[in-house]
Design a protein around this motif. Sequence first.
Motif, PDB file in Angstrom:
ATOM      1  N   GLU A   1     -77.655 -53.309 -14.776  1.00  0.00           N
ATOM      2  CA  GLU A   1     -77.441 -53.758 -13.307  1.00  0.00           C
ATOM      3  C   GLU A   1     -78.568 -53.790 -12.739  1.00  0.00           C
ATOM      4  O   GLU A   1     -79.691 -53.075 -12.389  1.00  0.00           O
ATOM      5  CB  GLU A   1     -76.651 -52.770 -12.769  1.00  0.00           C
ATOM      6  N   LEU A   2     -78.881 -55.195 -12.178  1.00  0.00           N
ATOM      7  CA  LEU A   2     -80.300 -55.469 -11.426  1.00  0.00           C
ATOM      8  C   LEU A   2     -80.184 -55.458 -10.051  1.00  0.00           C
ATOM      9  O   LEU A   2     -81.178 -55.000  -9.486  1.00  0.00           O
ATOM     10  CB  LEU A   2     -80.502 -57.100 -11.718  1.00  0.00           C
ATOM     11  N   TRP A   3     -78.946 -55.740  -9.411  1.00  0.00           N
ATOM     12  CA  TRP A   3     -78.876 -55.130  -7.913  1.00  0.00           C
ATOM     13  C   TRP A   3     -77.243 -55.084  -7.930  1.00  0.00           C
ATOM     14  O   TRP A   3     -76.479 -55.584  -8.518  1.00  0.00           O
ATOM     15  CB  TRP A   3     -79.421 -56.193  -7.183  1.00  0.00           C
ATOM     16  N   HIS A   4     -76.841 -54.432  -6.738  1.00  0.00           N
ATOM     17  CA  HIS A   4     -75.317 -54.247  -6.268  1.00  0.00           C
ATOM     18  C   HIS A   4     -75.384 -53.963  -4.772  1.00  0.00           C
ATOM     19  O   HIS A   4     -76.187 -53.378  -4.091  1.00  0.00           O
ATOM     20  CB  HIS A   4     -74.930 -52.967  -6.976  1.00  0.00           C
ATOM     21  N   HIS A   5     -74.483 -54.800  -4.144  1.00  0.00           N
ATOM     22  CA  HIS A   5     -73.999 -54.630  -2.743  1.00  0.00           C
ATOM     23  C   HIS A   5     -72.575 -54.210  -2.725  1.00  0.00           C
ATOM     24  O   HIS A   5     -72.049 -54.760  -2.876  1.00  0.00           O
ATOM     25  CB  HIS A   5     -74.669 -55.866  -2.101  1.00  0.00           C
ATOM     26  N   PRO A   6     -72.231 -52.918  -1.942  1.00  0.00           N
ATOM     27  CA  PRO A   6     -71.125 -52.553  -1.806  1.00  0.00           C
ATOM     28  C   PRO A   6     -70.420 -53.481  -0.811  1.00  0.00           C
ATOM     29  O   PRO A   6     -71.069 -53.822   0.378  1.00  0.00           O
ATOM     30  CB  PRO A   6     -71.293 -51.199  -1.292  1.00  0.00           C
ATOM     31  N   LEU A   7     -69.150 -53.739  -0.997  1.00  0.00           N
ATOM     32  CA  LEU A   7     -68.387 -54.658   0.042  1.00  0.00           C
ATOM     33  C   LEU A   7     -67.189 -54.267  -0.068  1.00  0.00           C
ATOM     34  O   LEU A   7     -66.611 -53.201  -1.029  1.00  0.00           O
ATOM     35  CB  LEU A   7     -68.449 -55.939  -0.453  1.00  0.00           C
ATOM     36  N   ARG A   8     -66.061 -54.710   0.746  1.00  0.00           N
ATOM     37  CA  ARG A   8     -64.677 -54.267   0.810  1.00  0.00           C
ATOM     38  C   ARG A   8     -63.983 -54.849  -0.465  1.00  0.00           C
ATOM     39  O   ARG A   8     -63.253 -54.022  -1.352  1.00  0.00           O
ATOM     40  CB  ARG A   8     -64.110 -54.655   1.970  1.00  0.00           C
ATOM     41  N   GLU A   9     -63.988 -56.182  -0.667  1.00  0.00           N
ATOM     42  CA  GLU A   9     -63.607 -56.797  -1.951  1.00  0.00           C
ATOM     43  C   GLU A   9     -64.161 -58.136  -1.968  1.00  0.00           C
ATOM     44  O   GLU A   9     -63.771 -58.923  -1.204  1.00  0.00           O
ATOM     45  CB  GLU A   9     -61.957 -56.987  -1.859  1.00  0.00           C
ATOM     46  N   ALA A  10     -64.958 -58.063  -2.952  1.00  0.00           N
ATOM     47  CA  ALA A  10     -65.779 -59.493  -3.469  1.00  0.00           C
ATOM     48  C   ALA A  10     -64.791 -60.178  -4.096  1.00  0.00           C
ATOM     49  O   ALA A  10     -64.982 -60.222  -5.579  1.00  0.00           O
ATOM     50  CB  ALA A  10     -67.073 -59.015  -4.050  1.00  0.00           C
ATOM     51  N   GLN A  11     -63.852 -60.999  -3.661  1.00  0.00           N
ATOM     52  CA  GLN A  11     -62.981 -61.815  -4.345  1.00  0.00           C
ATOM     53  C   GLN A  11     -63.415 -63.048  -5.336  1.00  0.00           C
ATOM     54  O   GLN A  11     -62.892 -63.412  -6.115  1.00  0.00           O
ATOM     55  CB  GLN A  11     -61.702 -62.123  -3.623  1.00  0.00           C
ATOM     56  N   HIS A  12     -64.678 -63.475  -4.688  1.00  0.00           N
ATOM     57  CA  HIS A  12     -65.076 -64.653  -5.107  1.00  0.00           C
ATOM     58  C   HIS A  12     -66.557 -64.619  -4.952  1.00  0.00           C
ATOM     59  O   HIS A  12     -67.257 -64.258  -4.034  1.00  0.00           O
ATOM     60  CB  HIS A  12     -64.721 -65.978  -4.493  1.00  0.00           C
ATOM     61  N   VAL A  13     -67.237 -65.106  -6.052  1.00  0.00           N
ATOM     62  CA  VAL A  13     -68.845 -65.123  -6.162  1.00  0.00           C
ATOM     63  C   VAL A  13     -69.195 -66.270  -6.923  1.00  0.00           C
ATOM     64  O   VAL A  13     -68.304 -66.502  -8.132  1.00  0.00           O
ATOM     65  CB  VAL A  13     -69.350 -63.759  -6.562  1.00  0.00           C
ATOM     66  N   VAL A  14     -70.048 -67.292  -6.559  1.00  0.00           N
ATOM     67  CA  VAL A  14     -70.539 -68.454  -7.206  1.00  0.00           C
ATOM     68  C   VAL A  14     -72.063 -68.307  -7.109  1.00  0.00           C
ATOM     69  O   VAL A  14     -72.575 -67.808  -6.071  1.00  0.00           O
ATOM     70  CB  VAL A  14     -69.737 -69.651  -6.530  1.00  0.00           C
TER      71      VAL A  14
END
Length: 448
Positions: free
Chosen positions: A277-290
Amino acid sequence: MATHLVSAIDVRDFGAETVRVGDLNADGAPDLLFVQSTYGTREIACLTATTIHGDVLWQSGTPNRENGAIYSDLPVQVHDWDGDGRNEVLWVEQAFYADPVVWDCATGRQVAVEPCPPGRFRGEPGWVREAARRYEGDAVMHVLEGTTGRELSRFPIPAPADDSFLFADLTGVGRRADLVVKDRYWNMWGVSCKGETLWHWAGSVGHFPAVGDVDGDGRDEVFVGFALVDHDGRVIFEVDSTGAHQDAAYVVQLPDGTWRLLFGNHGIHCLSADGTELWHHPLREAQHVVAGRFREDAGICFMAIDRGQPLGGDPANRASAVLYLYDADGCEVWRRPQPPGSALAALVEADWSGAGAPREGLVYGRGPGAPAAVYDGRGEVVDTLPMRYAGASCEETAKANPYALCADVWGDSRQEVILFDARGACIWANARSWAPPTLYNETLYPGM
């Protein structure tokens, strides 16, 4: 704002919240495939092929406006699967759920029900059937001729594999003619272009995998968020999902040749090809990432939508969604809160400007009556695109909260935005002038 309404389609009784795009009538231009299903069971009930102006090409099954709504992806795709230069339509018919497992989405608990015939579901609102303790028979992959809807072939696939599927090159044939099929959350199979089951993997498969030739051997690997599975089913890396699943997966190769594997759940995660894992940001729900080149002053960046979850309660009372842009190292570039009522907003990458310009992000599902919005890499809204129904009143349009996808269906080398739901569909184009040098510097002696 400079947009053009290409079409507002009268879907009559075949409207749907699932649409696929591809040339179906073999005229060289994209067409639309509207897919209806039984809501509680995800059984595909009707396929309707149309032009982008709504002229019906063919129909398979019986249309019913009540079957237009969805709560999940559906197992249907348009692709030149056999490599003959013409597209086919592939869709999955479910096996018989002899001992069904039904969930009450409001409580998250299992509900005991009796098995029911195909196309019927004995359940209350909010009940969904996603698995079975025992199946009878196999699921069936149907292959239809794109021009007529006539069935060309069919072959069995594992019984639970009726949630969604995608194409990949698992056998090294040089094109994505093999299949990755899956059940709702627990199992995934590789299937060859000849219909042979190659391997099975059990784990947290998420909603929809991503594929890419990550190890450079000429065959695709399958990324499901918590694991990377090789073309032959061997696990390259796997971590404990602790009961979670990925809501979005994306694989991209950077200019330096390295790969980034991204997935979203209760945060956005970026991994290297070995699973670090290079990086991570907590979010409520990352439903889409592009991933894409969204800015002139940057290389590959990552855009993600954080939805206003958790589930439960009135969506109008949930927190609004937030759109984020991160650079390749995971540093936040900007964030843009979405309007009230946008708790279930979604994101797709868009080539709205074309001509090699940076890509944009299309955010839709921003709340009843709120138009879809095209965001550029600076976080500015380029255009807003409202739903338009054929012959509908302003009151109906004001309640719309459609799905969306992007594809170049207008033939201007830019992607158009297609908005759709069970009541209608419409297509918006970028109306700004676009002229490459070979058009505005026209000559009898071209040399550009």
